[in-house]
Design an enzyme around this catalytic site. Structure first.
Site, PDB file in Angstrom:
ATOM      1  N   SER A 140       6.804  -6.070  -0.432  1.00 49.05           N
ATOM      2  CA  SER A 140       6.010  -5.558  -1.554  1.00 49.05           C
ATOM      3  C   SER A 140       6.502  -4.206  -2.050  1.00 49.05           C
ATOM      4  CB  SER A 140       4.533  -5.463  -1.168  1.00 49.05           C
ATOM      5  OG  SER A 140       4.361  -4.731   0.024  1.00 49.05           O
ATOM      6  N   ASP A 387      -3.485   3.326   1.620  1.00 47.86           N
ATOM      7  CA  ASP A 387      -2.117   2.852   1.396  1.00 47.86           C
ATOM      8  C   ASP A 387      -1.159   4.034   1.341  1.00 47.86           C
ATOM      9  OD1 ASP A 387       0.218   1.666   0.655  1.00 47.86           O
ATOM     10  OD2 ASP A 387      -0.557   0.694  -1.153  1.00 47.86           O
ATOM     11  N   HIS A 390       3.118   2.069  -0.048  1.00 43.21           N
ATOM     12  CA  HIS A 390       3.564   1.860  -1.426  1.00 43.21           C
ATOM     13  C   HIS A 390       3.457   3.167  -2.210  1.00 43.21           C
ATOM     14  CE1 HIS A 390       2.216  -2.059   0.156  1.00 43.21           C
ATOM     15  NE2 HIS A 390       3.293  -2.502  -0.485  1.00 43.21           N
TER      16      HIS A 390
END
Length: 419
Positions: A140, A387, A390
């Site tokens: 991702s 997170d 990312h």
């Protein structure tokens, strides 16, 4: 028309008229939705190498500059786009939409020690890729970079989603820019090699045991990229899961698996073998003539705990060089990648293949301020975590595509000299 467009995407049909190529592709998008994905492989472009307008000063810098050695500097111009001007940002990285109050993280850019890193120019990018194709292969974070690129290009052109059977799956996307006959794709492959989750329900965010066949490539990407002109390959964070390693169909060890009578091997063993298999596969693709870029490991920045133990990344400013304390295990993964990359580059030259290193590891240690933290909506809404893996869009990850364009220009110049 359907037959001709399918042959065009398969590399079996070529028109002497480039405009006909665009016409066939754009007028056949509806018909192509009935064509299986295996038939929609894009071909290497028959377009001649573009004559990129590079100034004398930039030409010199392309020859001498190490763009990955430098520091972050204040950038009053701010980001290239916003979440209001780019509508392709997914909620997971849409930090401003989900209430991030600070914006200083958007006002920094990378300054190499020996030169200036040219700002991203979407027009230059499109001239380089006219009639060509590009694939992002990895997890991702690879998709995160692809989405950054979509936004950087949005000021000049917007793509059509031609993802066919994968329309609702963000892990496998295909975007087509008809004005430039350019295809951009992403292929989900977090380990690069064949992997099976021992959980019968498939991948989850629990720490399930994974079986990795280190000598068998993941065909989800390898069967698709042979006719692509640029392939950006990466992998990282998923290797921290408990893994059982297979070679030649037999268990050869495991990492963090806590299983009896199985040899305990390090994460680096599996990481090295996975990249070795991926690079060997690329070299052995008979029709492949593209440029392969390795995007190096992207560090996470959890503080005061891991991702599942309350770790956060709430910083609002980059770190100075003297503040960086690189984690030794990340640097070892990074060095493992580089060793396999150098070996692949050497072997690839024997076949006339070209490789490039998109070295993002050390510079991203400086950007703990660039993650969504709790200002994003995960795709798996039942999971609530901060997170710190990312990157916000817009954000520091946009620099990766400045690097990418720089390396593409450098490769185009080298190709021009070779020819």
């Amino acid at each position: 028309m359907k037959f001709q467009a399918t042959q065009l995407l398969n590399g079996k049909y070529s028109s002497p008229n480039p405009s006909m190529k665009v016409f066939l592709l754009t007028s056949s998008l509806v018909l192509l939705t009935m064509v299986p994905l295996s038939l929609t492989r894009y071909s290497h472009s028959s377009y001649p190498n573009p004559k990129i307008n590079i100034s004398i000063s930039e030409s010199i810098e392309l020859e001498k500059c190490d763009i990955f050695s430098g520091n972050g500097v204040s950038d009053p111009k701010g980001p290239y786009y916003t979440n209001e001007t780019c509508h392709l940002i997914i909620d997971q990285q849409n930090c401003i939409k989900f209430g991030r109050p600070d914006t200083e993280f958007l006002k920094w850019r990378w300054k190499p020690d020996e030169c200036e890193l040219t700002r991203f120019n979407a027009t230059h990018f499109f001239e380089l890729v006219r009639g060509k194709s590009m694939a992002f292969v990895g997890d991702s974070v690879a998709r995160n970079q692809m989405q950054s690129l979509l936004c950087l290009l949005a000021g000049v052109a917007n793509p059509k989603d031609i993802s066919l059977n994968y329309t609702s799956n963000t892990n496998f996307k295909r975007w087509f820019y008809p004005e430039y006959s350019f295809l951009l794709a992403t292929f989900w492959s977090p380990y690069l090699v064949k992997a099976r989750d021992t959980d019968p329900n498939g991948h989850s965010y629990n720490v399930n045991l994974m079986n990795l066949h280190l000598d068998e490539v993941d065909t989800a990407w390898s069967a698709q990229i042979e006719n692509f002109d640029y392939v950006i390959i990466s992998a990282g964070q998923w290797f921290f899961r408990p893994l059982v390693f297979y070679e030649k169909g037999q268990v050869v060890g495991c990492s963090k698996c806590q299983l009896e009578k199985i040899v305990d091997r390090t994460i680096y063993y599996g990481y090295r073998k996975a990249f070795r298999t991926a690079f060997r596969t690329i070299r052995n693709l008979q029709a492949y003539k593209g440029v392969t870029f390795l995007r190096s490991f992207s560090p996470a920045h959890f503080e005061n705990g891991d991702w599942d133990k309350g770790g956060k990344c709430g910083r609002t400013k980059p770190l100075a060089k003297d503040e960086i304390r690189p984690d030794w295990y990340i640097m070892k993964l990074y060095l493992t990648q580089k060793e396999e990359y150098r070996a692949a580059e050497k072997e690839g030259k024997k076949r006339g293949l070209h490789f490039g290193l998109l070295d993002t590891t050390e510079i991203m240690f400086q950007r703990p301020d660039g993650h969504p933290n709790n200002y994003g909506q995960w795709l798996h809404k039942k999971v609530i975590v901060n997170d710190c893996v990312h990157w916000c869009l817009p954000g520091p990850i946009d620099t990766w595509n400045e690097f990418l364009l720089y390396l593409m220009k450098k490769e185009a110049r080298a190709s021009f000299r070779r020819n």
